[in-house]
Structures are given as structure tokens and as C-alpha cells.
Design a protein around this motif. Structure first.
Motif, mmCIF file in Angstrom:
data_model
loop_
_atom_site.group_PDB
_atom_site.id
_atom_site.type_symbol
_atom_site.label_atom_id
_atom_site.label_comp_id
_atom_site.label_asym_id
_atom_site.label_seq_id
_atom_site.Cartn_x
_atom_site.Cartn_y
_atom_site.Cartn_z
ATOM 1 N N HIS A 41 -2.034 -4.594 -0.343
ATOM 2 C CA HIS A 41 -1.392 -3.794 -1.380
ATOM 3 C C HIS A 41 0.110 -3.733 -1.144
ATOM 4 O O HIS A 41 0.568 -3.619 -0.004
ATOM 5 C CB HIS A 41 -1.983 -2.379 -1.403
ATOM 6 C CG HIS A 41 -3.379 -2.338 -1.920
ATOM 7 N ND1 HIS A 41 -3.683 -2.139 -3.251
ATOM 8 C CD2 HIS A 41 -4.570 -2.514 -1.284
ATOM 9 C CE1 HIS A 41 -4.988 -2.179 -3.418
ATOM 10 N NE2 HIS A 41 -5.560 -2.412 -2.237
ATOM 11 N N THR A 42 0.841 -3.799 -2.242
ATOM 12 C CA THR A 42 2.294 -3.724 -2.189
ATOM 13 C C THR A 42 2.794 -3.004 -3.430
ATOM 14 O O THR A 42 2.195 -3.111 -4.502
ATOM 15 C CB THR A 42 2.914 -5.132 -2.094
ATOM 16 O OG1 THR A 42 4.334 -5.029 -1.996
ATOM 17 C CG2 THR A 42 2.554 -5.983 -3.291
ATOM 18 N N GLY A 43 3.875 -2.232 -3.285
ATOM 19 C CA GLY A 43 4.397 -1.482 -4.425
ATOM 20 C C GLY A 43 5.288 -0.353 -3.956
ATOM 21 O O GLY A 43 5.936 -0.447 -2.900
ATOM 22 N N SER A 44 5.298 0.738 -4.693
ATOM 23 C CA SER A 44 6.110 1.898 -4.317
ATOM 24 C C SER A 44 5.395 3.179 -4.722
ATOM 25 O O SER A 44 4.623 3.197 -5.684
ATOM 26 C CB SER A 44 7.488 1.836 -4.981
ATOM 27 O OG SER A 44 7.368 1.884 -6.396
ATOM 28 N N GLU A 45 5.648 4.240 -3.996
ATOM 29 C CA GLU A 45 5.048 5.553 -4.249
ATOM 30 C C GLU A 45 6.058 6.618 -3.833
ATOM 31 O O GLU A 45 6.466 6.673 -2.662
ATOM 32 C CB GLU A 45 3.740 5.711 -3.463
ATOM 33 C CG GLU A 45 3.086 7.076 -3.584
ATOM 34 C CD GLU A 45 2.529 7.347 -4.969
ATOM 35 O OE1 GLU A 45 2.308 8.537 -5.304
ATOM 36 O OE2 GLU A 45 2.283 6.371 -5.708
ATOM 37 N N ASP A 46 6.466 7.437 -4.781
ATOM 38 C CA ASP A 46 7.444 8.499 -4.520
ATOM 39 C C ASP A 46 8.698 7.962 -3.830
ATOM 40 O O ASP A 46 9.209 8.572 -2.871
ATOM 41 C CB ASP A 46 6.813 9.607 -3.667
ATOM 42 C CG ASP A 46 5.776 10.416 -4.446
ATOM 43 O OD1 ASP A 46 5.871 10.446 -5.691
ATOM 44 O OD2 ASP A 46 4.888 10.991 -3.811
ATOM 45 N N GLY A 47 9.180 6.836 -4.292
ATOM 46 C CA GLY A 47 10.407 6.273 -3.748
ATOM 47 C C GLY A 47 10.238 5.479 -2.469
ATOM 48 O O GLY A 47 11.218 4.951 -1.928
ATOM 49 N N LEU A 48 9.007 5.374 -1.967
ATOM 50 C CA LEU A 48 8.734 4.595 -0.753
ATOM 51 C C LEU A 48 8.165 3.234 -1.150
ATOM 52 O O LEU A 48 7.098 3.156 -1.778
ATOM 53 C CB LEU A 48 7.742 5.320 0.149
ATOM 54 C CG LEU A 48 8.188 6.611 0.827
ATOM 55 C CD1 LEU A 48 7.046 7.192 1.637
ATOM 56 C CD2 LEU A 48 9.395 6.369 1.716
ATOM 57 N N TYR A 49 8.842 2.181 -0.769
ATOM 58 C CA TYR A 49 8.306 0.838 -0.970
ATOM 59 C C TYR A 49 7.414 0.481 0.220
ATOM 60 O O TYR A 49 7.743 0.794 1.371
ATOM 61 C CB TYR A 49 9.441 -0.182 -1.083
ATOM 62 C CG TYR A 49 10.199 -0.107 -2.381
ATOM 63 C CD1 TYR A 49 9.832 -0.896 -3.467
ATOM 64 C CD2 TYR A 49 11.283 0.747 -2.532
ATOM 65 C CE1 TYR A 49 10.520 -0.838 -4.673
ATOM 66 C CE2 TYR A 49 11.983 0.823 -3.731
ATOM 67 C CZ TYR A 49 11.594 0.027 -4.792
ATOM 68 O OH TYR A 49 12.270 0.089 -5.986
ATOM 69 N N TYR A 50 6.300 -0.172 -0.051
ATOM 70 C CA TYR A 50 5.364 -0.498 1.021
ATOM 71 C C TYR A 50 4.697 -1.844 0.769
ATOM 72 O O TYR A 50 4.610 -2.324 -0.359
ATOM 73 C CB TYR A 50 4.288 0.590 1.146
ATOM 74 C CG TYR A 50 3.410 0.703 -0.078
ATOM 75 C CD1 TYR A 50 2.271 -0.099 -0.237
ATOM 76 C CD2 TYR A 50 3.736 1.590 -1.108
ATOM 77 C CE1 TYR A 50 1.481 -0.015 -1.365
ATOM 78 C CE2 TYR A 50 2.947 1.677 -2.252
ATOM 79 C CZ TYR A 50 1.821 0.881 -2.373
ATOM 80 O OH TYR A 50 1.051 0.958 -3.511
ATOM 81 N N SER A 51 4.207 -2.436 1.833
ATOM 82 C CA SER A 51 3.367 -3.621 1.792
ATOM 83 C C SER A 51 2.475 -3.547 3.021
ATOM 84 O O SER A 51 2.977 -3.482 4.152
ATOM 85 C CB SER A 51 4.206 -4.898 1.797
ATOM 86 O OG SER A 51 3.365 -6.040 1.696
ATOM 87 N N MET A 52 1.157 -3.577 2.839
ATOM 88 C CA MET A 52 0.251 -3.357 3.969
ATOM 89 C C MET A 52 -1.180 -3.732 3.587
ATOM 90 O O MET A 52 -1.453 -4.141 2.457
ATOM 91 C CB MET A 52 0.296 -1.889 4.393
ATOM 92 C CG MET A 52 -0.130 -0.928 3.288
ATOM 93 S SD MET A 52 0.032 0.808 3.738
ATOM 94 C CE MET A 52 -1.230 0.942 5.021
ATOM 95 N N GLY A 53 -2.071 -3.602 4.570
ATOM 96 C CA GLY A 53 -3.489 -3.832 4.317
ATOM 97 C C GLY A 53 -3.861 -5.296 4.211
ATOM 98 O O GLY A 53 -4.596 -5.706 3.317
ATOM 99 N N TYR A 54 -3.387 -6.112 5.168
ATOM 100 C CA TYR A 54 -3.602 -7.559 5.074
ATOM 101 C C TYR A 54 -4.983 -7.983 5.549
ATOM 102 O O TYR A 54 -5.334 -9.165 5.461
ATOM 103 C CB TYR A 54 -2.520 -8.285 5.861
ATOM 104 C CG TYR A 54 -1.118 -7.861 5.473
ATOM 105 C CD1 TYR A 54 -0.679 -8.002 4.160
ATOM 106 C CD2 TYR A 54 -0.253 -7.286 6.400
ATOM 107 C CE1 TYR A 54 0.592 -7.598 3.783
ATOM 108 C CE2 TYR A 54 1.019 -6.877 6.034
ATOM 109 C CZ TYR A 54 1.429 -7.029 4.726
ATOM 110 O OH TYR A 54 2.680 -6.616 4.357
ATOM 111 N N CYS A 55 -5.760 -7.062 6.077
ATOM 112 C CA CYS A 55 -7.173 -7.296 6.400
ATOM 113 C C CYS A 55 -7.387 -8.495 7.323
ATOM 114 O O CYS A 55 -8.298 -9.316 7.121
ATOM 115 C CB CYS A 55 -7.988 -7.456 5.121
ATOM 116 S SG CYS A 55 -7.917 -6.014 4.031
ATOM 117 N N GLY A 56 -6.533 -8.633 8.326
ATOM 118 C CA GLY A 56 -6.706 -9.691 9.309
ATOM 119 C C GLY A 56 -6.007 -10.988 8.979
ATOM 120 O O GLY A 56 -6.095 -11.944 9.753
ATOM 121 N N SER A 57 -5.302 -11.050 7.853
ATOM 122 C CA SER A 57 -4.576 -12.272 7.472
ATOM 123 C C SER A 57 -3.076 -12.005 7.368
ATOM 124 O O SER A 57 -2.377 -12.560 6.523
ATOM 125 C CB SER A 57 -5.100 -12.805 6.126
ATOM 126 O OG SER A 57 -6.468 -13.125 6.217
#
Length: 231
Positions: A120-136
Motif C-alpha cells: 500500500h502507498t498513498g497519504s493519510e492526514d498529511g503523512l505519505y507512506y509506502s509499506m506492506g511489501y509482504c516479503g517482496s
């Protein structure tokens, strides 16, 4: 602000923490082996992963002197002093000729899983994030990290196929995967059952020796075609 904590996400970012499932992955490196022996096991530098639910992965080290072998060895997180011999045991199961092999290094780290098994990648309340690569993460974090940087500066080229995905959580989940031991044990049980079934089928229907393949062309035509096409 940009958050790139992945498997180490914490209550500092509670919205992300409730969507992150941290899972420990354990790795060992063997003592040095003759390069020609490594080449016989790994003719190329390909990374190998099995098809089990509780996966093991392995490859030659960059200098092609050691085997790097990793996976999930316990339903709960354990110390390196306990994980290393368990990994070595399973390495020897994969490579039975290495019965006397020893370990030189052992380490672990947390990977980030998600409830929908997707990054998952995107933004929430001004926080940009990218995470949850599930081992890849080696491949996905490089790609999505680059795209996230473009999002931050307003570049339209930062768009990805993952942008519209909802980032799910579960009721009462707070970032501590209390359910993980039960899930791992279930997966291990299903893996074991399937391996026993596969072994039984191989015993009942052993592979046809190459010098006899011509005598059994009709029986193994499909297999022979696939082998030919893929060299």
C-alpha cells in the motif's frame, strides 16, 4: 512528512500501525564452501523460494562462497541462538549432501504484511507512506519508494496501480499480531500434509529415466513438450 518504517512501524503512526503485521524473518549464512561446489548447487545467481505457505528462500552469497538461507522457523519470535540451528536443520533437509555444514552468521529482521496481502502507498492526514511489501520488499520498496517521492513533489508520474486500494485493518487490532502463532502452525500443518501427499505420489509414480522416455512417449508427451519449450 514521509513515513518509510514498513515492518518497524509503531504507535508513532497509529493509523499505519493498525494496518501493519510485523513478521520476523530469520536468515543464516554458511561457512565458506568451494566455489565449484556452490556452482553445482546454483549454476546461476538466481534467488530460490519454495512454494510452501511458510516459505524458505536461499541463494549464493555475492562472492559465491556461502549459502544464504532464510525463512520462518517458529510460530513465535525467537532468539538468534535458537533460530540459527533450526534454519541449519532445514537447509540440510534441502541439501542433504551438506550434513557437516556449519554456520558463520545469523540475523533477523521484520517484514511487513497486510491483511489483504498487498502493498500500500498513498497519504493519510498529511503523512505519505509506502509499506506492506509482504516479503517482496527488495523490488517493491525500490519501485514504490521512487513513486512516492514523485507524489511528494506533485509529479503526476508518481501514480501507481496501488493508489486506489483501501488499506484494511481489523477490529481491535493494534499492531501486535497476537493471531500469528496460530496461523503459522496452521500453515505448517497444511504444508506438511501436502508434502507427504506429493512424496507419496512420487513414490507411486516415479519419474521416467531419460533413456526410457522414448518408450513412454504417449504417457509423458505433455511433460516432454514443456521441458523442450523451456530448454
Amino acid at each position: 512528512m514521509l513515513v518509510a518504517t514498513n515492518g518497524y512501524t509503531s504507535n508513532v503512526t497509529p493509523w499505519l500501525n493498525k494496518r501493519n503485521i510485523p513478521i520476523g524473518s530469520y536468515v543464516i549464512a554458511t561457512e565458506e564452501l568451494p566455489i565449484n561446489y556452490i556452482s553445482s548447487l546454483f549454476p546461476t545467481n538466481r534467488h530460490i523460494t519454495d512454494t510452501c505457505r511458510v516459505v524458505y528462500y536461499f541463494r549464493p552469497s555475492p562472492d559465491r562462497k556461502r549459502i544464504i538461507f532464510g525463512g520462518r522457523v517458529s510460530s513465535r519470535e525467537i532468539s538468534l541462538s535458537k533460530s540459527a540451528p533450526l534454519l541449519l536443520r532445514d537447509l540440510k533437509r534441502v541439501f542433504p549432501d551438506l550434513a557437516e555444514l556449519k554456520i558463520s552468521h545469523s540475523w533477523m529482521g521484520y517484514v511487513s504484511y497486510t491483511f489483504d496481502h498487498l502493498p500500500h502507498t498513498g497519504s493519510e492526514d498529511g503523512l505519505y507512506y509506502s509499506m506492506g511489501y509482504c516479503g517482496s520488499g527488495i523490488a517493491l520498496s525500490s519501485y514504490l519508494g521512487m513513486k512516492l517521492g514523485k507524489k511528494v513533489i506533485g509529479d503526476n508520474d508518481g501514480a501507481t496501480a496501488f493508489d486506489s486500494l483501501k488499506f484494511p485493518t481489523r477490529p481491535f487490532y493494534n499492531g501486535r499480531p497476537w493471531f500469528l502463532p496460530a496461523v503459522v502452525e496452521l500453515y505448517k500443518f497444511r504444508d506438511s500434509r501436502e508434502m507427504k501427499s506429493t512424496t507419496k505420489k512420487q513414490i507411486e509414480n516415479p519419474p521416467i529415466p531419460s533413456h526410457k522416455q522414448g518408450q513412454h512417449a504417449s504417457r509423458s508427451a505433455g511433460l516432454l513438450t514443456v521441458a523442450t519449450r523451456h530448454g
